[in-house]
Every structure is written in structure tokens, then in C-alpha cells.
Design an enzyme around this catalytic site. Sequence first.
Site, short mmCIF file in Angstrom:
data_model
loop_
_atom_site.label_atom_id
_atom_site.label_comp_id
_atom_site.label_asym_id
_atom_site.label_seq_id
_atom_site.Cartn_x
_atom_site.Cartn_y
_atom_site.Cartn_z
N ALA A 259 14.17 -0.49 11.55
CA ALA A 259 12.94 0.20 11.13
C ALA A 259 11.77 -0.09 12.08
O ALA A 259 11.64 -1.19 12.61
CB ALA A 259 12.58 -0.22 9.72
N LYS A 260 10.95 0.92 12.26
CA LYS A 260 9.67 0.78 12.96
C LYS A 260 8.55 0.95 11.93
O LYS A 260 8.78 1.49 10.85
CB LYS A 260 9.51 1.87 14.02
N GLY A 261 7.36 0.55 12.31
CA GLY A 261 6.20 0.78 11.44
C GLY A 261 5.96 2.27 11.30
O GLY A 261 6.04 3.02 12.26
N VAL A 262 5.67 2.68 10.09
CA VAL A 262 5.64 4.11 9.80
C VAL A 262 4.25 4.63 9.42
O VAL A 262 3.93 5.79 9.63
CB VAL A 262 6.66 4.41 8.66
N GLY A 263 3.40 3.76 8.88
CA GLY A 263 2.17 4.23 8.26
C GLY A 263 1.19 4.92 9.19
O GLY A 263 0.57 5.91 8.83
N GLU A 264 1.02 4.40 10.39
CA GLU A 264 -0.07 4.89 11.23
C GLU A 264 0.25 6.09 12.12
O GLU A 264 -0.61 6.96 12.29
CB GLU A 264 -0.61 3.73 12.08
N THR B 21 6.54 -3.41 6.67
CA THR B 21 7.99 -3.25 6.60
C THR B 21 8.67 -4.00 7.75
O THR B 21 9.72 -4.60 7.58
CB THR B 21 8.36 -1.76 6.60
N GLY C 7 4.39 1.45 -0.30
CA GLY C 7 5.75 1.40 -0.81
C GLY C 7 6.54 0.27 -0.16
O GLY C 7 7.77 0.25 -0.22
N ILE D 185 0.84 -1.20 0.00
CA ILE D 185 0.00 0.00 0.00
C ILE D 185 0.87 1.24 0.00
O ILE D 185 0.59 2.23 -0.65
CB ILE D 185 -0.89 0.06 1.26
#
Lengths: 765, 289
Positions: free
Chosen positions: A719-724, A538, A496, A494
Amino acid sequence: MSEYSVVGKSVPRVDALDKVTGAAQYGADVHRPGMLYGKIVRSKHPHAYIRGIDTSEAEKLPGVRAIVTQADVKTGRSVFATDKVLYVGEPIAAVAATDPDIAEEAAELVKIDYEELPVVQDVLEAIKPSTPRLHNDDTKDGPARRVIKARLKKLSDDESQDHSAEIEELTAKFESLEDEVYYNISAETHTEAGDVEKGFAESDIVVEDTYVVPRVHQTYMEPHVSIAEADSSGKVTVWASTQGPFAIRSGVAGTLGIPLTQINVIPTTMGGGFGGRFGVALTHVPAVLLSQKTGRPVRVQMTREEEFVDGRPAPGCVIKLKTGATNDGRILARQALAFWDSGSVSGASIGSTIRVRGVYKIPNLKVDAYGVYTNKSGTTAYRAPGTPQVAYAGESQLDEIARKIGMDGVEFRLKNMREEGDQIPAGAKEPKVGYKETLKAVADAAGWWNREKGPNQGWGVAIGDWTNGCGPGGIYISVHEDGSVRIFHGSIDITGTDTAIAQIVAEVLTVPYEQVTITRGDTDSAPYATGSGGSVVTFTMGNTAKLAAEDTCQRILALAAERLNTSADNLELKDGKVSVLVQDPPRSISLGELAAYSLSTTGGPIVGKGSFARKPSTPALAAQIAKVEVDPETGNVRVLKMVSSQDVGFAINPMAVEGQIEGGTVQGYAWAMMEEMQYDEKGNVNPGFVDYRVPTSADLPTVQSVIVEVPAPNGPFGAKGVGEPPITPTLATMANAVVDAIGVRITELPIKPEKVIDALKQNGK
Amino acid sequence: MRNFEFFEPTTVEEASSLLAQYNGKARLLAGGTDLIIGMKARTEMPEYVISLENIPGLDGITYDEGSGLRVGAMTKMRALETDAIIRDRYTALAEGAAEVGSIQIRHLATLGGNIGHASPAADAAAALLVLDAQVQIGSADGQRTVPIDALFTGPGTTVLEPGEIITAFEFPPRPANSGSQYLKQKIREVMDLAFVGVASAVTLNDGAVENTRIGLAAVAPTPIRATEAEGIINRYHPVTKEILEQAAEAASAQSRPISDLRCSAEYRRQIVGVLTRRTVQTAINRAQS
Ligand SMILES: Cc1cc2nc3c(=O)[nH]c(=O)nc-3n(C[C@H](O)[C@H](O)[C@H](O)COP(=O)(O)OP(=O)(O)OC[C@H]3O[C@@H](n4cnc5c(N)ncnc54)[C@H](O)[C@@H]3O)c2cc1C
């Protein structure tokens, strides 16, 4: 300078060309030979008994091929309403016809005989005894009754003493708390840490307010769509625009009693989801039923209006919040009572009420949350489900306190923020986090410390926290004779995420990013992948990709050792070739040569696999600062500046990360300022983009993104989750900026111009 | 969408005959940005659709110092907002046109459609009211002219008789010492319908404000003139802050807004006042410069 060559770089997205040229195939682009068009017959009443369903007229219309109702659902699982409807738009039947206009006309010809019932749309009304019941369920106790009940149980269990006097008194009190008997409750959660009563007593200042957040729609660009094709052997293929093809497979299988192996879900490119595109009920199940009945492929595609009346939006919420602090700015206690507008079924987000604690050291916390039935469609996830709503309440109230004690809003928050090792109220100990770094970063970038404002201008700051989810996934990697690398997986891109996966694999295999391609399989051909929601992809698929690439490396090194006649630990994979570390003469072999060689070995082609399920995630903070200007005569609010920082752990693709920060911030802005599903006794009254406003690029200046990187120990490359996270602070950011501009707080979103004018008038301005 | 029969006549007479023949069951199609939306939503279900696209002479802007401005009914909003003469002399019309939807929409949307649709919130309507537009109406029986003030009869209805078609809008010449403005109250910067729309136009004569016109949209069953307010501005010289305030109050009082899901009648009335004050002031400033 980064130690990496591909990750951490803003390489173009793998799907960029397809998207900009229009080559990407969305659900609505799928056409099958002989395809029929389905249309759902929907309730026209928000609350009514169904006294009869007459399909005879519709069946006579030329071109109609099938009509299905609940009677066609052999498992008995509820798909269509049978004896009662609970909201306008609730599915009662579905029609398939040779063209969409005929299907639409046939749907109108299905006659439903209704007996109307009283309607309830407001959560605070719905909990009252005088209100119509949606379901035949019991009442629930409010917070004070719960406390008394617990005490009563303790007393009556204690046989060492005679408590009858106290029991009698408490029982009388319990019974007198009539307005704490809640009706229409769909769910409840309760959390407690410390002693809030004590905390409030010790506080110098206690602020109490009620915050109202409207129900909003995810407004993904592509409405729900599904094309189902059931063949004569019983095999069902579903083309689905979805966040979770594997969830669709199991959902359709379970609902309709089809063996899992008899369903293949082929995911299409998806036009946005934001949490709203996981369910099977809206289009997938009706399409399969119609296809099974007609033996032809059937497409069911919702219109925008159908999305509004029968989508699964984010729940609105009424939050009564109380916070106590000392005059020197220490938060001592917080108590929340939340009523979530679940709609007709037990809904989403109520579990997030606990996030009203924020990232602060609040020693005394009490949270009581209830889901409430109303005559609206059910709800589901929307970008950090539930958190924008409660963060709005929590961060607005902190702003109030900071104003009252005369402390800077950023300083006040920094003073109370948790750090590594601090106790999370009603939780564990905090791991290494970047809360303070993230807030300081936004303050510095926005020029907070020496901010200036003209007349009717104001600055607002707020934060929001979120922790990405995790889920199972598998990936295969194949290395080809030309040195190119192909990744096979089944997760939906969704934001990238395919690009991030390709970058990770390229990094590990030391090949150029351009040499890595991705094939997304369907549920028949791809290994399992968790759904794309909860900022998991990710983190999960990135870890999976890394494992798969490392596995591929092992195979590459073993092959190279064989080919170069040395041991694997004497080899190094670098720049796409394997070289001997210590030996004369220097020798090396490229990945392409190795792949070609692999075809004639006994071991076979180079294939790697990775499989991953879960590891602890690390919380992430988003922090924002907005500067606004209010027109005091019209009430219009214009954003002059919007700065948004976020701890992303490690930005695998900074450009994609910025895209997420900008998108989330704009969605939060929209929720604060204009978006709102409006209801009256006839149902949703703004089911379209004329009166349900989403902003355009003309409404906001460029969002300035600030990337903060405090690595997550278990994330791929940190990396951490970025979308929310980026949507979580904005409701409060905007509200706080408006207060700073006009001196009045609006506690009911959205902050429409008329509300600004009303607030100014009420305050004699 | 319901099935319909589609016609592409090449003369006004032919179009008019078809329209009269299928009276009540036929609709004219210009840019389609109102009609097609309505047909998709099934609020409009014509059995016959008559396109105006192939009729020569309906599209275009002509200007003559002596006779004034003529805008064909099929002229696109984008053409109006970008036309140099309209921007300079008929500024409120350019601004009204520029408020319609998005650039994409404005490449389809026509002035005839905006007025023919007769929405009380039509963004071009207030400008036509203050620029004294004369509506040219054609039919198989000939041509007639109706002043814009007399065109609208209610939400979605006009004085057009069966078979009548708007062919053009004519505007008297505007001297250099005139000015006008259209302002729209909205929540979203673009692609929003008017909560309230106000256009004002003035002419200066020796520094005195004359011929004031104030047009209001979305605050009555049809677009209306705020005649009381116009009189106040014309009567006093110079137009002080107090006079503007009086005019604003008069315009508010003359508006007859409703409360709906967008906002309350009370709010609309207040905005009428604010935008009346602002547009009259700007119109005067523009007339002076
Ligand atoms: C996304 C979107 C945004 C919009 N935003 C706005 C906005 O901000 N402000 C605004 O005012 N409008 C807006 N509209 C509405 C619409 O674009 C305008 O009203 C436009 O001017 C209509 O013109 P048209 O040529 O498309 O008319 P059509 O849809 O072709 O016709 C509209 C009506 O007028 C009749 N008609 C057309 N031509 C004639 C004629 N010559 N004589 C008599 N009757 C005629 C038709 O029969 C029909 O009933 C918007 C529409 C959309 C889809």
C-alpha cells in the site's frame, strides 16, 4: 482473484455504525461538570499597534470567571498579541464565563486601544519597498540578483586572476536590479538542476505565464474545539479533536511549561482535518490557560467565522512559470518563481514548490520560491500541501504547450514521464513507479481516445504526484479467550485507517474481520503514534499493525507448540486455528482455546507488539480527466464527467480508497471553481459559507474512481498513502477542460462565471 | 446570541400589540432562517422575539378559480414548490421557492419571512412581482392591502408600520394560457444566494403576448420590475429574437446593481439581460403549452 482473504476487500468501516447513528463523540459533544465557556478576544484590525488592553468592564460582567492575556503565559512563549496585531482575528486575550453568551459578550467588552497601520494583503505588493513591514526583517534577493551575487563571490574568491573589471560591471548590474530586492520575506528555497538558460535556448517553443491560486480553507465540518481540565495537583487533561494528540501534548507542554507526564490528551472523534488540525494555538492553549486560572473545566470552541479569520488555511500562491520544449514534444527546461502568501507568520507549503517539476524528465530546472508576509492569519497544511497550487501552474502550462505543438495532452505527458531508474530533476533516481499506467488508466476509463464534444464543451487532463510521509508508531494486540482480537493504539482515524489496521491484523492472524476490534487510547494509555497527516497512517500504522500481528503469531505458535506437543515450525496458523503440518493424527487448536490456555501457562496471555519508524516511501500519481460544458452567456461551468485514477500501491479497502479519491477530487474541483478566501484592507471579507462556497453533491456528477496498483516495496501489502494525491491534479484538470471548451485560458483561480465572461470578452468571443 | 424575551401569541392582534409595544426592540419570528442566523451573528439583537407559530390561519395555500390564490404568510417554501396548482399556474413562485437554500431550509423558511426580511436578493420576491401579489397586512387596528410593488422601501425595509404583520399574499387568477419562470444566477447549484434573479410572466391573447411582467432581484436596493422591458414585449407581435434582445437590453439598463465581493455591477447587468431573454421566452413557451 486475490491471494488474501481480508485485505483488498471493501469491508464496512469499523466506525460506520457510530457515525451513521450519531453515537460518535466529537469534540463538541464533550461536557464536563462545572464546565466554563471560553471566548477569544480578537483583533478587529489587520495591522495596528496595541496601545492598551482594558479588561475592567468585561471583568464586571456577572458570570465572567477569568480573563487571560499574554501576561498569564509564564514561559513567555507567544500566545496572545501584546504590542502589535498583524491580522483581523489575531488573539489578544481570552475570557471564561459560565455560559457561551456571557463569554461572547465579555469578549466584546474587553477594550483594545489600537493605533492603525497601513495594510498589505497582496504578495506582489508586499515585496515592494514602498510597502508596510510586518516584521523587522532584512530584505532578500530575487533570482537574478542571487545569480549575480554567487558569481561575484566566486570572482572575488578567485585570487589567481584580476577580475576587477567584471566585478565592477556585475556590481553595477546587481545594484540596478532594484525590483529584485524583496521585502516582507518569511522564507525562501532555491533548487537548480542542469542549466535552464541553455534549455530554453535549445527549445523550439517557450511558454511563460503567471498563475494565481487563492488561499483556501480546509473547511473541515467540525470547527476547532478543546476542553481543558486542570486539577489542583497541576495535572492537565485536554479533550481534543485533533489529527495528532501526541503533537498536542508536546505542544501544550512546551508552550506552557507543563511537564509531559502532567498532560493527558484524550482524542475525540474528529470532524475532518485535511492538515489543518495539528496546532495547539487556536483552542488548546487558551483552554488550558483558562482552566488553570479558574480551576474549572473550560471549553474553547471556534465558530465558523473564527475558523475563517483565525484558522490556518492553505496559502495562496503567485507562480511565474516558464517551460521550454521541442516541437516533437520533449520538455527541455522549466523555471519557476513562486511567491507564497504566508500571512503573518512564516508559513506552509513553500517547500513543495519543487513539485512543479512533476513526474517528467526535465533536464534543466530552476525553482526559486519565497514566502511573503501579509496581514492575514498564518497558514498550514492542506491535503498534499503546496502541490495543488504548483501542479495547477505546471500542468496548465504543459497543456498550453501541447496545444501549441499540436500534440495530444495524454501522449505529450506519457512521452515525458519518468520511469524506474530515470533521474528525478534535482533528486535521486526514480524507484519503480506507476506513472504511465495511472495516466493510461484514466484515459482509457474516460474514453479519452475517442472523445467527442458538443458546442461549448471541453475535455481536460492533468496529473499530480505525491509521496506519503512516514513516522513512528506502536501497536499492541491482545487475543482473548473467545478468539477475538483487540488492537490498542493511539493514532487518529480520519479516512478509515482503523479499518485498514483491523483488516491487516485479521489477515495476518487469519481471523474474520468482525472478530477484530480497536481501542484508541489517549496519550497516557496508548503507545506513541505519529500524527495523521501526510498520508502516513496506513503506511506507518499499517506496517506497525503487521509487525504487531506477526509478533502475536510468534507467541501463538510457541504456545501451540507447547500445547500440541510439537515444534513451532511444524505448525500452521490458518482460518483462526493452529494445525499440525505433518503428523498423525491431525490435530489443531483454535485461537480462543489457545488464549484460554495461555492464562494458565507460565508465559501468560497472548500479547503482541509492533513498533515502526520509517522506511522509504514510493511516489504515487493521481491522474484526472474532466469533461465540462460552459454557458457562454453566464459563464457557468458544468462538469459532465469526472474520472480520477490513482496508483495506490495496493488497496487494502477499495471502498475507502474510492472515498478518498472522490473526496480529494471534489476538493480540487472546488478550489478550481469556487473556493477563495477574499481579503481587502479590512481583512477577510467572506468568513462564512454564504460567500465562501464549498460545493454540494449537486455540483458534480459521480466521480468515477479508477484504482491502479503498482505495489510499494515497503508499504503494508504494497500500500501507498492514499489521502492526499487525488486533490493534486484537479485545479489544472478543470482549467484545462475550460480552455478546451472556450479557447481561452483563465490563469487566476477560481474560475468563477464572471471570469469566464471577462476572458471571452477579452478574446472577442 | 444575546438574551431575549420570547412570546408566543395566539392572535394577530396580540402579536401586533406586542410588536407595537416593544417597537424597535422586538422582532417577529417565522421560520427563523434569517432571524436566528442574524441573532447568532449579532447583526440582529432584539430584546423581544414574537413567534407567529401559534397563530391559527397564517399557514396554508387556498385556490379558487374566481378569486385566485391565497398563500398564508407562514406557508413554507417546501409547500409552495410542491403544490400542484402553484407549479402549474404560478410556476415562477414554485421555482423561486425551490431556489431557497436546501430542502431542510425550505421546510422551515416561510414566504412571509422571505418577504418580511426584504432582502433585495430574496428568491420569492421576483415571482411575487410578476404574479401581481397583493400583500395582506394585519395589525391590532385592522387589515390593509399593499401591492407588492409598493412594499419594499430599501434593503431590509418595507412600508410596514410599527405593529404591522404580513398575514397573507393574494394573487389574481391566472388563465391557462399564461406562463412564468424564475431563473437565478449562482455559482453553487444549491445553497447559493442570487447573484441575479429574474422572473417573467406573460399571458397570451390570440397568440399575442400581454400582461408581461419582469421582476429583477439582487440588482437594485429592492426587488424591482423591469417596466421598460415589459412594454417592449407587450408592444410587439410576434416576439422575435430581436424583440427579446431589445427587452433584455432595456431590463439591463433599468437595473441598478452594485459591485461587491460576489461579482461586478457590469456582470450583473449582463446577466439581467441574459436571464430576461431566457425567462420571457420560457414564459411564452409555457403559456403556449
Ligand atoms: C442556509 C440558508 C440558505 C438560504 N438560502 C436562501 C436562498 O437561496 N434564497 C433566499 O431568498 N433566502 C435564503 N435564505 C434566507 C431565508 O431562508 C429566507 O429568506 C426565508 O424565506 C426566511 O423565512 P423565515 O420564515 O425563516 O423568516 P424569519 O427568519 O423567521 O424572519 C425573517 C424576517 O422577516 C420578518 N418576518 C417574518 N415573518 C413576518 C411576517 N409575517 N410579517 C412581517 N415580517 C415578518 C422577521 O421579523 C425577520 O425580520 C437562506 C437561509 C439559510 C439559513
